[in-house]
Scaffold this active site. Structure first.
Site, PDB file in Angstrom:
ATOM      1  CG  HIS A  28      -1.941  -0.971   1.080  1.00  0.00           C
ATOM      2  ND1 HIS A  28      -3.277  -0.776   0.667  1.00  0.00           N
ATOM      3  CD2 HIS A  28      -1.947  -2.335   1.865  1.00  0.00           C
ATOM      4  CE1 HIS A  28      -3.739  -2.246   1.053  1.00  0.00           C
ATOM      5  NE2 HIS A  28      -2.916  -3.013   1.548  1.00  0.00           N
ATOM      6  CG  ASN A  84      -8.034  -4.480   1.096  1.00  0.00           C
ATOM      7  OD1 ASN A  84      -7.274  -3.455   1.238  1.00  0.00           O
ATOM      8  ND2 ASN A  84      -7.479  -5.598   0.878  1.00  0.00           N
TER       9      ASN A  84
HETATM   10 FE1  HDD Z   1      -2.530  -4.848   5.794  1.00  0.00          FE
HETATM   11  C1  HDD Z   1      -1.001  -1.870   5.208  1.00  0.00           C
HETATM   12  C2  HDD Z   1      -5.508  -3.477   4.263  1.00  0.00           C
HETATM   13  C3  HDD Z   1      -3.997  -8.063   5.588  1.00  0.00           C
HETATM   14  C4  HDD Z   1       0.340  -5.841   7.064  1.00  0.00           C
HETATM   15  N1  HDD Z   1      -3.048  -2.978   5.037  1.00  0.00           N
HETATM   16  C5  HDD Z   1      -2.373  -1.673   4.866  1.00  0.00           C
HETATM   17  C6  HDD Z   1      -3.090  -0.825   4.364  1.00  0.00           C
HETATM   18  C7  HDD Z   1      -4.500  -1.213   4.063  1.00  0.00           C
HETATM   19  C8  HDD Z   1      -4.481  -2.685   4.351  1.00  0.00           C
HETATM   20  C9  HDD Z   1      -5.658  -0.479   3.529  1.00  0.00           C
HETATM   21  C10 HDD Z   1      -2.851   0.645   3.893  1.00  0.00           C
HETATM   22  C11 HDD Z   1      -3.038   1.294   5.090  1.00  0.00           C
HETATM   23  C12 HDD Z   1      -2.393   2.912   4.915  1.00  0.00           C
HETATM   24  O1  HDD Z   1      -3.148   3.521   3.989  1.00  0.00           O
HETATM   25  O2  HDD Z   1      -1.454   3.313   5.501  1.00  0.00           O
HETATM   26  N2  HDD Z   1      -4.523  -5.523   5.123  1.00  0.00           N
HETATM   27  C13 HDD Z   1      -5.519  -4.904   4.639  1.00  0.00           C
HETATM   28  C14 HDD Z   1      -6.576  -5.859   4.639  1.00  0.00           C
HETATM   29  C15 HDD Z   1      -6.080  -6.860   5.033  1.00  0.00           C
HETATM   30  C16 HDD Z   1      -4.890  -6.907   5.203  1.00  0.00           C
HETATM   31  C17 HDD Z   1      -7.937  -5.463   4.281  1.00  0.00           C
HETATM   32  C18 HDD Z   1      -6.769  -8.409   5.229  1.00  0.00           C
HETATM   33  C19 HDD Z   1      -8.117  -8.150   5.446  1.00  0.00           C
HETATM   34  N3  HDD Z   1      -1.973  -6.484   6.213  1.00  0.00           N
HETATM   35  C20 HDD Z   1      -2.641  -7.730   6.261  1.00  0.00           C
HETATM   36  C21 HDD Z   1      -2.130  -8.653   6.976  1.00  0.00           C
HETATM   37  C22 HDD Z   1      -0.989  -8.347   7.355  1.00  0.00           C
HETATM   38  C23 HDD Z   1      -0.820  -6.749   7.000  1.00  0.00           C
HETATM   39  C24 HDD Z   1      -2.457 -10.246   7.145  1.00  0.00           C
HETATM   40  C25 HDD Z   1       0.461  -8.767   8.142  1.00  0.00           C
HETATM   41  C26 HDD Z   1       0.183  -9.937   8.846  1.00  0.00           C
HETATM   42  N4  HDD Z   1      -0.717  -4.024   5.934  1.00  0.00           N
HETATM   43  C27 HDD Z   1       0.398  -4.545   6.653  1.00  0.00           C
HETATM   44  C28 HDD Z   1       1.444  -3.915   6.989  1.00  0.00           C
HETATM   45  C29 HDD Z   1       0.847  -2.262   6.412  1.00  0.00           C
HETATM   46  C30 HDD Z   1      -0.320  -2.672   5.661  1.00  0.00           C
HETATM   47  C31 HDD Z   1       3.023  -4.213   6.423  1.00  0.00           C
HETATM   48  C32 HDD Z   1       2.078  -1.841   5.552  1.00  0.00           C
HETATM   49  C33 HDD Z   1       2.007  -0.352   5.812  1.00  0.00           C
HETATM   50  C34 HDD Z   1       1.194  -0.235   7.099  1.00  0.00           C
HETATM   51  O3  HDD Z   1       0.792  -1.407   7.406  1.00  0.00           O
HETATM   52  O4  HDD Z   1       0.922   0.592   7.750  1.00  0.00           O
HETATM   53  O5  HDD Z   1       1.771  -3.814   8.360  1.00  0.00           O
END
Ligand code: HDD
Length: 695
Positions: free
Chosen positions: A83, A156
């Protein structure tokens, strides 16, 4: 030496750094604030470094140079691992129906109260500088600055996810990101490592149906839905818990582009979605979403033919209807992209009293991951002090120090309980956050619940719920993606999975890939069910009968008919759309009545992929002239190929003829303008079989 010759710019151009401990601003003669170092020392020369003599070396002593370059060298922070590319905006959430029977959370019980909100919408796979329109899921994260603390709903635009357990997330993301040995492809799933992982992970099949649908090709970020995906819990004053799923739907309806269009938009305007949002908010055309919940009890959940704690499953609206409880509006563009959109930190673990988690193992892993990632991304446990992340209600505790600490607590007490500071913060037993008192019992282990084992039934339900056009797009998308693979065994494995979803889909994809025989389908853990179709899963059915938020491009030249242009402009504006004037050159064109009309876009740089419908208003002479321009031919051919409505006058008809376009119900003479306006509100789906081979 610098000279103060320009006038002081007015906001928002003015770029004053307002951090400081007060005191008098140094003013120049012309009234500008003085340029200073970060230590407040006024700078006399910002053009030249300190050198020993005109031909001599630069001196290490130059602290002004060193401070400036050092700061510049550290301007970038790690981009989000997923993202990274995002667009943010401020707004408010307003509750219209109270959920007080279900929750104590004030944000969900105080009808009419506006809660400040920040939204960030993103692609997943691409880097922060990637284009806006690849085939990808859109992240849709909401931060509600409630009176009781920040609530982050990190969702999402698709209601299900790829995997069931967070332990698989690093593998999924490593597979979809650019391949590590070659550093490509950027922002694309059409490569071997992604589909290899998918082929070996059947739980992804439902999500695969969604990502291969047009949902991943949005026309505008103002035209996508949002979903909290997981089941959460609401907790009321009596301690009763109710499961909840969150949904939000755009007032402008859903709309997508076609694949060929999305690819061309990426070249024409890599910032297509961000610019669209910026322009809409700047024009006061504030995007709005209806906010809904699906509420259900644990007993109801027991009866579902799937496990709602499995994030690869959705709860069809026909089973648990959506209840609209509010709306949110995005009405303010950030002042500074980095400070707000880049530094905003969303964490699913940010909930407020009255909202709690469920045992969804994907959600449980997320509760750890987001806080952890902010520490490396924003560099400090104090990231909550960054203005965009700070709660807009009081917050106080005994946490201290750390990198980039902005607070200056006073007094000798930094612990609790204490008897020395009567005014220090204390826990509030009856008011504070409570977890649902759930009974948990069973054997510990690395477990995938048996109730998570059906990977195909909802994928089949999704496919069968689509219109014929959408099914064709989905099949074509699979053919495109799989055609990019080097390894035939991965292609075969995917088609094998498709056979469980729908045999006809598998046949279409196999034939599009030139396969001679259908590969075997893998063994399934349980029989695949044919569930009742859910029309709510369609996209085309959710387009709205409106031109609001849309743009019509008028291609014209000197001598174009002034009356025709006026009619198109007025008709389109009355239907709520914007108009852009396109001509061979920027500047102005002289219309048939001698009036000069300003041009918004130069033809070669403003292709028709940027518009929802087009008008061709030309004098016969200019129709001949433009018939020799590839950009003009592409303009009309692409609009036709992308199933857009086209309105034309006599010269316009000549250009259409030169471009080889045969009229159909969506190619309309200007005399029938009302038909054009109606046709522009949708795509000419029936045309598609005449312009491309669909799988
Ligand atoms: Fe995630 C970012 C949505 C599963 C780990 N995720 C991130 C963002 C969105 C989502 C919208 C961007 C937020 C922003 O604008 O800063 N992610 C989802 C959805 C998931 C999902 C809807 C499942 C239903 N994500 C998911 C899992 C993991 C992560 C299972 C880790 C175990 N996601 C992350 C992250 C991020 C992230 C690596 C990257 C940047 C952040 O968190 O702030 O931690």
């Amino acid at each position: 030496m610098t000279q103060d010759t320009t006038a002081i710019p007015s906001a928002p151009e003015a770029a004053l750094l307002t951090i400081g401990n007060g005191g008098e601003w140094h003013q120049s003669a012309a009234g500008h604030p003085a340029l200073t170092t970060n230590q407040g020392v006024v700078i006399a020369d910002n053009q030249n470094s300190l050198r020993s003599h005109p031909q001599g070396p630069t001196l290490l002593e130059d602290f002004i140079l060193r401070e400036k370059i050092t700061h510049f060298d550290h301007e970038r922070i790690p981009e989000r691992i997923v993202h990274a590319r995002g667009t943010g905006a401020h707004g408010f959430f307003e509750l219209t129906h109270s959920l007080e029977n279900y929750t104590t959370a004030k944000v969900l019980t105080e009808v009419g109260v506006q809660t400040p909100l920040f939204a960030r919408i993103s692609t997943v796979a691409g880097g922060s500088g990637s284009a806006d329109t690849p085939r990808d899921v859109r992240g849709f994260a909401l931060k509600f600055y409630t009176k009781e603390g920040n609530w982050d709903l990190v969702g999402n635009n698709i209601p299900v996810f790829f995997i069931q357990d967070a332990i698989k997330f690093p593998d999924l993301i490593h597979a979809v990101k650019m391949e590590p040995d070659r550093g490509f492809p950027q922002a694309a799933s059409a490569h071997d490592t992604f589909w290899d992982f998918i082929s070996l992970t059947p739980e992804t099949m439902h999500m695969v149906m969604w990502i291969m649908s047009d949902r991943t090709l949005p026309r505008s970020l103002r035209m996508i839905e949002g979903f909290g995906i997981h089941s959460f819990r609401l907790l009321n004053a009596a301690g009763t818990a109710t499961f909840v799923k969150f949904h939000w739907r755009p007032k402008l309806g859903l709309q997508s582009t076609l694949w060929d269009e999305a690819v061309k938009i990426a070249g024409a305007d890599a910032d297509f979605h961000r610019r669209d949002m910026f322009e809409a908010i700047s024009a006061g055309d504030f995007p709005e979403w209806e906010f809904s919940v699906q509420l259900f009890t644990a007993a109801q959940a027991e009866a579902f033919p799937f496990d709602h704690l499995d994030a690869t499953k959705l709860i069809p609206e026909e089973l648990v209807p959506l209840q609209v409880i509010g709306r949110f509006v995005l009405n303010r563009w950030p002042d500074n992209f980095f400070a707000e959109t880049e530094q905003v930190a969303f964490c699913p673990s940010h909930v407020v009293p009255g909202i709690d988690f469920s045992n969804d193992p994907l959600l449980q892993g997320r509760l750890f991951s987001y806080l952890d990632t902010q520490l490396s991304r924003l560099g400090s446990a104090n990231f909550h002090q960054i203005p965009i992340n700070a709660p807009q209600c009081p917050f106080a505790n005994q946490q201290r120090d750390g990198h980039a600490q902005m607070a200056q607590p006073t007094g000798r007490v930094s612990y609790e309980p204490n008897s020395l500071a009567a005014d220090s913060p204390r826990e509030q037993t009856y008011k504070g956050f409570r977890s649902v008192a759930a009974d948990e019992a069973g054997s510990k282990g690395r477990i995938r619940a048996e109730s998570f084992a059906d990977h195909y039934s909802q994928a089949r339900q999704f496919y069968l719920s689509q219109s014929a056009y959408e099914q064709a797009h989905l099949a074509s998308a699979l053919v495109f993606e799989l055609s990019k693979l080097d390894h035939p065994h991965i292609r075969s494995a995917i088609v094998g999975h498709l056979r469980h979803i729908n045999e006809n889909l598998a046949i279409r994809v196999a034939s599009g890939l030139g396969m001679e025989a259908l590969p075997n389908a893998p063994v399934t853990a349980m029989p695949v069910q044919t569930l009742a179709a859910s029309p709510a899963l369609q996209l085309i059915g959710k387009m709205q009968d409106t031109l609001k938020g849309r743009t019509v491009g008028i291609l014209l030249a000197d001598g174009s008919d002034a009356a025709g242009i006026k009619a198109v402009k007025e008709g389109v504006a009355a239907a709520g759309a914007k108009v852009k004037i396109i001509a061979l050159t920027i500047g102005a064109v002289k219309l048939s009545d001698g009036v000069m009309l300003a041009v918004d876009g130069q033809l070669a740089g403003t292709p028709s992929v940027l518009f929802d419908a087009i008008a061709i208003i030309l004098s016969p002479a200019h129709a001949v002239r433009l018939g020799k321009e590839a950009a003009a031919i592409d303009f009309v051919r692409d609009a036709f190929g992308h199933l857009k409505a086209i309105v034309f006058d006599k010269g316009g008809a000549d250009l259409l003829k030169t471009a080889g376009i045969t009229a159909d119900a969506g190619v309309i003479a200007i005399e029938a303008l009302a038909l054009f306006i109606a046709a522009a509100k949708t795509r000419q789906w029936d045309r598609e079989v005449n312009v491309r081979t669909l799988a």
